[in-house]
Design a protein around this motif. Structure first.
Motif, PDB file in Angstrom:
ATOM      1  N   GLU A 127       0.853  -1.093  -0.459  1.00  0.00           N
ATOM      2  CA  GLU A 127       0.067   0.304   0.076  1.00  0.00           C
ATOM      3  C   GLU A 127       1.090   1.318  -0.031  1.00  0.00           C
ATOM      4  OE1 GLU A 127      -3.163  -0.546   3.737  1.00  0.00           O
ATOM      5  OE2 GLU A 127      -3.967  -2.602   2.217  1.00  0.00           O
ATOM      6  N   GLN A 128       0.558   2.135   1.390  1.00  0.00           N
ATOM      7  CA  GLN A 128       1.707   3.698   1.051  1.00  0.00           C
ATOM      8  C   GLN A 128       2.744   3.377   2.060  1.00  0.00           C
ATOM      9  OE1 GLN A 128       1.334   6.429  -0.852  1.00  0.00           O
ATOM     10  NE2 GLN A 128      -0.109   5.127  -2.354  1.00  0.00           N
ATOM     11  N   GLU A 129       3.487   1.957   1.528  1.00  0.00           N
ATOM     12  CA  GLU A 129       4.789   2.070   2.522  1.00  0.00           C
ATOM     13  C   GLU A 129       5.694   1.392   1.553  1.00  0.00           C
ATOM     14  OE1 GLU A 129       2.262  -1.802   4.864  1.00  0.00           O
ATOM     15  OE2 GLU A 129       1.344  -2.244   3.058  1.00  0.00           O
ATOM     16  N   SER A 130       6.954   1.039   2.592  1.00  0.00           N
ATOM     17  CA  SER A 130       7.719  -0.074   1.735  1.00  0.00           C
ATOM     18  C   SER A 130       7.377  -1.836   1.702  1.00  0.00           C
ATOM     19  CB  SER A 130       9.298  -0.153   2.266  1.00  0.00           C
ATOM     20  OG  SER A 130       8.653  -0.116   3.576  1.00  0.00           O
ATOM     21  N   ALA A 131       8.187  -1.799   0.880  1.00  0.00           N
ATOM     22  CA  ALA A 131       7.699  -3.840   0.742  1.00  0.00           C
ATOM     23  C   ALA A 131       8.500  -4.378   2.152  1.00  0.00           C
ATOM     24  CB  ALA A 131       9.207  -3.787   0.054  1.00  0.00           C
ATOM     25  N   VAL A 132       9.358  -3.820   2.850  1.00  0.00           N
ATOM     26  CA  VAL A 132       9.869  -4.875   4.439  1.00  0.00           C
ATOM     27  C   VAL A 132       8.502  -4.096   4.960  1.00  0.00           C
ATOM     28  CG1 VAL A 132      11.359  -4.445   6.038  1.00  0.00           C
ATOM     29  CG2 VAL A 132      12.122  -4.753   4.133  1.00  0.00           C
ATOM     30  N   ALA A 133       8.224  -2.502   4.646  1.00  0.00           N
ATOM     31  CA  ALA A 133       7.049  -2.397   6.033  1.00  0.00           C
ATOM     32  C   ALA A 133       5.852  -3.291   5.899  1.00  0.00           C
ATOM     33  CB  ALA A 133       6.980  -0.828   5.922  1.00  0.00           C
ATOM     34  N   CYS A 134       5.231  -3.338   4.618  1.00  0.00           N
ATOM     35  CA  CYS A 134       4.233  -4.563   3.985  1.00  0.00           C
ATOM     36  C   CYS A 134       4.130  -6.090   4.198  1.00  0.00           C
ATOM     37  CB  CYS A 134       3.990  -4.386   2.656  1.00  0.00           C
ATOM     38  SG  CYS A 134       2.803  -5.439   1.643  1.00  0.00           S
ATOM     39  N   LEU A 135       5.940  -6.679   4.158  1.00  0.00           N
ATOM     40  CA  LEU A 135       5.569  -7.725   5.577  1.00  0.00           C
ATOM     41  C   LEU A 135       5.169  -8.141   6.767  1.00  0.00           C
ATOM     42  CD1 LEU A 135       7.525 -10.416   4.176  1.00  0.00           C
ATOM     43  CD2 LEU A 135       8.939 -10.090   5.251  1.00  0.00           C
ATOM     44  N   VAL A 136       5.604  -6.716   6.876  1.00  0.00           N
ATOM     45  CA  VAL A 136       5.994  -6.886   8.663  1.00  0.00           C
ATOM     46  C   VAL A 136       4.334  -6.639   9.174  1.00  0.00           C
ATOM     47  CG1 VAL A 136       6.584  -5.501  10.805  1.00  0.00           C
ATOM     48  CG2 VAL A 136       7.724  -6.040   9.162  1.00  0.00           C
ATOM     49  N   ARG A 137       3.435  -5.745   8.657  1.00  0.00           N
ATOM     50  CA  ARG A 137       2.149  -5.612   8.570  1.00  0.00           C
ATOM     51  C   ARG A 137       1.780  -7.301   8.056  1.00  0.00           C
ATOM     52  NH1 ARG A 137      -1.822  -4.920   5.684  1.00  0.00           N
ATOM     53  NH2 ARG A 137      -0.186  -3.624   3.740  1.00  0.00           N
TER      54      ARG A 137
END
Length: 339
Positions: free
Chosen positions: A237-247
């Protein structure tokens, strides 16, 4: 949506010359997985098809210069949707309360978002459904048939030849040619000549102390890969790939991962079905995590299990298997479906 519009009947296969105030427009919205976006209507007596699943759309209003403007306005007003490419697909007829037939122009367009992110102003909810699930839904047979016909043509790679499937508006006419919804081959340029955005997906590659890999069994009614094993995955979404994975790990399985413990291990540049938008599927390994996998989104995943890499389950999403093979052999990149 025009709440007085009754159930539709198939229209004659020719252009309908009608005043615009007596015409409606609806949108047959599909995603790259072959699912269709349906709108659950309010269960209120007196409206058309209360409590049923239907298409988004409505009637012409003053200021609408064409039926395409009508459907674009309705999509914005009802769901905040803006779909760049809408193609005339079919004409249906609705029988109004006074018994007269009102033509409905059906536009088809592709969208790959999450309906839960839309701000719905009418009805109860929006949800993706594949055509084979629709017989179990409360909906007009004509809408179910529209989706079935469209799916068959998509699977064949075209809308096919035939007579016009548009309504001639007063003063304006949408194109009479039946245009394909996408290029004939996955690597072809977009018909408009504009660049084609690639969708970014993230995937979690998790190994336990025994060298087993975590995979989830997707819900039978999932919009993508129902009854199939897959990585824990999601879209950026409006986020980095790693931040998306963590979420996604936290939301889908209750796993807590520190971004510093994440490393990139593979990418699959994918065309899942000919003509659908390309996807860059990024796979990351978490070296450490906290928690035991839980079923937190049962509408998407019904089971988490650990599998030995030499004895992976069937069926398994093909590009996930390719990614696992790549990770085990030290390969960082795979192309899939670019034929």
């Amino acid at each position: 949506m025009n709440d007085q519009a009754p159930q539709t009947d198939p229209a004659p296969p020719h252009r309908l010359q009608v005043p615009p105030q007596r015409a409606n427009a609806s949108a047959l919205i599909y995603n790259e997985s072959g699912a269709y976006l349906l709108h659950l209507r309010d269960d209120i007596p007196g409206i058309w098809e209360p409590g049923s699943w239907s298409l988004l759309g409505g009637g012409v209003e003053p200021g609408d210069r064409s039926l395409e403007e009508t459907i674009r306005r309705e999509l914005r007003e009802e769901a905040g949707l803006d779909i760049p490419d809408l193609v005339p697909f079919a004409v249906e007829q609705a029988r109004s309360s006074d018994g007269t037939l009102v033509p409905i122009q059906i536009f088809a367009g592709q969208w790959s978002g999450d309906p839960a992110d839309l701000e719905l102003t009418e009805g109860v909810m929006l949800h993706w459904f594949r055509p084979e699930v629709m017989p179990r839904l409360r909906m007009a047979p004509s809408t179910r048939e529209l989706a079935r016909r469209h799916a068959e043509l998509l699977n064949a790679g075209h809308y096919g030849p035939g007579p016009s499937t548009t309504i001639a508006d007063a003063g304006t006419t949408t194109t009479a040619a039946v245009r394909p919804p996408h290029p004939r081959s996955p690597s072809a340029a977009a018909p408009s000549g504009r660049p084609v955005p690639n969708i970014i997906g993230v995937h979690l590659y998790l190994e336990n102390a025994h060298g087993e890999i975590l995979l989830g069994l997707r819900h039978p009614d999932s919009a993508y890969a129902g009854r199939t094993w897959h990585f824990l995955a999601g879209h950026c979404e409006q986020e980095s790939a790693v931040a998306c994975l963590v979420r996604e790990a936290r939301e889908e399985a209750g796993l807590l991962i520190d971004p510093g413990d994440v490393e990139y291990v593979h990418a699959v540049h994918l065309v899942d079905t000919p003509g659908t938008p390309p996807r860059m599927q990024l796979v990351f390994r978490a070296r450490h995590w906290t928690g035991t996998p839980e079923i937190l989104e049962p509408d998407r995943c019904v089971s988490w299990s650990w599998w030995r890499p030499e004895a992976l389950p069937e069926p398994l999403v093909p590009y996930a298997r390719a990614a696992i093979d790549g990770i085990r052999t030290g390969r960082l990149y795979t192309e899939w479906g670019w034929t």
